[in-house]
Design an enzyme around this catalytic site. Structure first.
Site, mmCIF file in Angstrom:
data_model
loop_
_atom_site.group_PDB
_atom_site.id
_atom_site.type_symbol
_atom_site.label_atom_id
_atom_site.label_comp_id
_atom_site.label_asym_id
_atom_site.label_seq_id
_atom_site.Cartn_x
_atom_site.Cartn_y
_atom_site.Cartn_z
ATOM 1 C CD GLU A 124 -3.052 -1.131 2.317
ATOM 2 O OE1 GLU A 124 -4.074 -0.500 2.101
ATOM 3 O OE2 GLU A 124 -2.613 -1.422 3.369
ATOM 4 C CD GLU A 144 -3.495 -6.755 3.292
ATOM 5 O OE1 GLU A 144 -3.180 -7.664 2.324
ATOM 6 O OE2 GLU A 144 -2.904 -5.722 3.135
HETATM 7 C C1 1HE Z 1 6.299 -8.553 12.433
HETATM 8 C C2 1HE Z 1 5.696 -8.377 11.146
HETATM 9 C C3 1HE Z 1 4.220 -7.725 11.072
HETATM 10 C C4 1HE Z 1 7.559 -9.459 10.742
HETATM 11 N N1 1HE Z 1 3.976 -7.327 12.237
HETATM 12 N N2 1HE Z 1 5.919 -8.035 13.340
HETATM 13 N N3 1HE Z 1 1.880 -8.484 7.228
HETATM 14 C C5 1HE Z 1 2.191 -9.922 6.945
HETATM 15 O O1 1HE Z 1 1.427 -10.502 7.019
HETATM 16 C C6 1HE Z 1 3.599 -10.188 6.854
HETATM 17 C C7 1HE Z 1 4.180 -10.942 7.972
HETATM 18 N N4 1HE Z 1 5.509 -11.090 7.967
HETATM 19 C C8 1HE Z 1 6.007 -12.116 7.244
HETATM 20 O O2 1HE Z 1 5.644 -12.742 6.491
HETATM 21 C C9 1HE Z 1 7.492 -12.072 7.346
HETATM 22 O O3 1HE Z 1 8.101 -11.501 8.557
HETATM 23 C C10 1HE Z 1 8.607 -11.732 6.180
HETATM 24 C C11 1HE Z 1 8.147 -12.547 5.080
HETATM 25 C C12 1HE Z 1 8.203 -10.242 5.889
HETATM 26 C C13 1HE Z 1 9.893 -11.530 6.536
HETATM 27 O O4 1HE Z 1 10.205 -12.943 7.162
HETATM 28 P P1 1HE Z 1 11.640 -13.379 7.794
HETATM 29 O O5 1HE Z 1 11.889 -14.591 8.000
HETATM 30 O O6 1HE Z 1 12.728 -12.323 7.278
HETATM 31 O O7 1HE Z 1 11.222 -12.405 9.458
HETATM 32 P P2 1HE Z 1 10.713 -13.015 10.551
HETATM 33 O O8 1HE Z 1 11.472 -13.854 11.299
HETATM 34 O O9 1HE Z 1 9.324 -13.630 10.238
HETATM 35 O O10 1HE Z 1 10.221 -11.741 11.325
HETATM 36 C C14 1HE Z 1 11.315 -11.137 12.077
HETATM 37 C C15 1HE Z 1 10.539 -10.201 13.274
HETATM 38 O O11 1HE Z 1 9.750 -9.255 12.670
HETATM 39 C C16 1HE Z 1 9.513 -11.233 14.025
HETATM 40 O O12 1HE Z 1 9.783 -10.727 15.411
HETATM 41 P P3 1HE Z 1 10.541 -11.464 16.381
HETATM 42 O O13 1HE Z 1 10.298 -10.466 17.676
HETATM 43 O O14 1HE Z 1 10.309 -12.611 16.639
HETATM 44 O O15 1HE Z 1 12.036 -11.090 15.889
HETATM 45 C C17 1HE Z 1 8.350 -10.954 13.380
HETATM 46 O O16 1HE Z 1 7.264 -11.386 14.361
HETATM 47 C C18 1HE Z 1 8.470 -9.589 13.152
HETATM 48 N N5 1HE Z 1 7.249 -9.027 12.039
HETATM 49 N N6 1HE Z 1 6.406 -9.088 10.010
HETATM 50 C C19 1HE Z 1 4.515 -7.272 13.445
HETATM 51 N N7 1HE Z 1 3.735 -7.411 9.839
HETATM 52 C C20 1HE Z 1 -3.623 -0.784 7.207
HETATM 53 S S1 1HE Z 1 -3.892 -2.536 6.765
HETATM 54 C C21 1HE Z 1 -2.511 -3.230 6.192
HETATM 55 C C22 1HE Z 1 -2.593 -4.708 6.259
HETATM 56 C C23 1HE Z 1 -1.589 -5.611 6.182
HETATM 57 O O17 1HE Z 1 -0.609 -5.205 5.986
HETATM 58 S S2 1HE Z 1 -1.775 -6.991 6.425
HETATM 59 C C24 1HE Z 1 -0.068 -7.772 6.416
HETATM 60 C C25 1HE Z 1 0.680 -7.944 7.410
#
Ligand code: 1HE
Length: 271
Positions: A124, A144
């Site tokens: 976005e 989403e």
């Molecule tokens: C997060 C987020 C997040 C990572 N919110 N904390 N977005 C998503 O559904 C995407 C979610 N994220 C992922 O699928 C993956 O993190 C990635 C593919 C982007 C990257 O993977 P990777 O292996 O490099 O990293 P990771 O181990 O998954 O994440 C590292 C840390 O970032 C981890 O936290 P930690 O405390 O365990 O180290 C994750 O929890 C954190 N993290 N992404 C919170 N999104 C206005 S409406 C908009 C609607 C949306 O955007 S929906 C889509 C949301």
């Protein structure tokens, strides 16, 4: 490789901890600075982005947004969503709209330099920018549907204008992820460059954009998308008014004269 030196921004831009803002001549570089959380967009992050966009230096003529770490942006910070009620959900989405409107309809064109994940709210944000440059590690998704939510940062308005409703529906319903080449073919990104070179390319484009007449850039940013939303009749009228404004600026007249006197560059094919 850009030869411009970038220095830390001053004033309010220097107080933002989630954005690393530097200034190189007429180009401002805003780097998402939360790599440990994959640049997930918390409420504070969105507020800081909004603050940055409405406080760009007077000298700015173009901006670049990039992300620190291995990914451009993982979208909404999901940890903040869990306990939101209906009323605060609407306000939250409207806060994103205001911030991303400040990107799209601000003072200067914005180039997004993309790599790694450009997902959910990250896509976005990218779609609120005026040009998108991706390296070949970039991938695009709208998870989403899997998270049980909907786009809320203007994605339903902006993303179909890039890729069409049918493709966006496919991404959202099936969880399909596009790689950089698929994103290029679909219209999500305008350039795909080798791994790690997206920022140099984006900065070079921004520097070129910064040399345009400000009123021409303003017309492209502010009039073009609105004309696209108008009927043919209204669009043609808006176009005439905007054209008259742009061509009557002293800058336009100087540039036209320079071309006629052989002092301006010709149109050449570049990448
Ligand atoms: C997060 C987020 C997040 C990572 N919110 N904390 N977005 C998503 O559904 C995407 C979610 N994220 C992922 O699928 C993956 O993190 C990635 C593919 C982007 C990257 O993977 P990777 O292996 O490099 O990293 P990771 O181990 O998954 O994440 C590292 C840390 O970032 C981890 O936290 P930690 O405390 O365990 O180290 C994750 O929890 C954190 N993290 N992404 C919170 N999104 C206005 S409406 C908009 C609607 C949306 O955007 S929906 C889509 C949301």
């Amino acid at each position: 490789m850009t030869t411009t030196t970038f220095s830390p921004a001053t004033g309010v831009l220097a107080t933002l901890n989630l954005l690393d803002v530097t200034v190189g001549g007429a180009v401002v570089h805003l780097r998402l600075n939360r790599p440990a959380k994959r640049n997930a967009l918390s409420d504070t992050f969105i507020q800081q982005l909004h603050t940055a966009m409405i406080n760009l230096p007077e000298t700015a003529r173009a901006a670049v947004i990039s992300g620190k770490g291995d990914h451009f942006c993982a979208g909404l910070d999901l940890s903040e969503l869990v306990e939101r009620d209906i009323g605060s959900g609407v306000l939250h989405s409207r806060m994103w709209h205001a911030a991303f409107d400040a990107v799209q309809f601000g003072r200067v064109p914005v180039v997004a330099a993309l790599h790694g994940a450009v997902v959910g709210g990250g896509l976005e944000l990218a779609s609120a920018c005026h040009i998108r440059v991706s390296d070949d590690t970039t991938y695009f998704g709208l998870p989403e549907g899997q998270r049980g939510i909907f786009v809320g940062g203007g994605g339903s308005v902006r993303i179909p204008r890039l890729m069409g409703v049918a493709r966006m529906t496919d991404l959202m319903l099936t969880g399909r992820v596009y790689d950089a080449a698929e994103g290029l073919a679909a219209g999500l990104t305008q350039y795909v460059v080798p791994k790690g070179t997206q920022l140099d390319k984006a900065l070079a484009l921004a520097q070129r954009i910064a040399t345009n007449a400000p009123m021409s850039n303003y017309a492209v940013m502010h009039a073009l998308p609105r004309i696209a939303d108008q009927s043919q009749d209204q669009g043609l009228m808006t176009e005439s008014l905007m054209a008259a404004v742009a061509e009557s600026t002293p800058e336009a007249q100087d540039r036209l004269r320079a071309f006629l006197e052989g002092r301006a560059g010709k149109v050449v094919k570049t990448n």
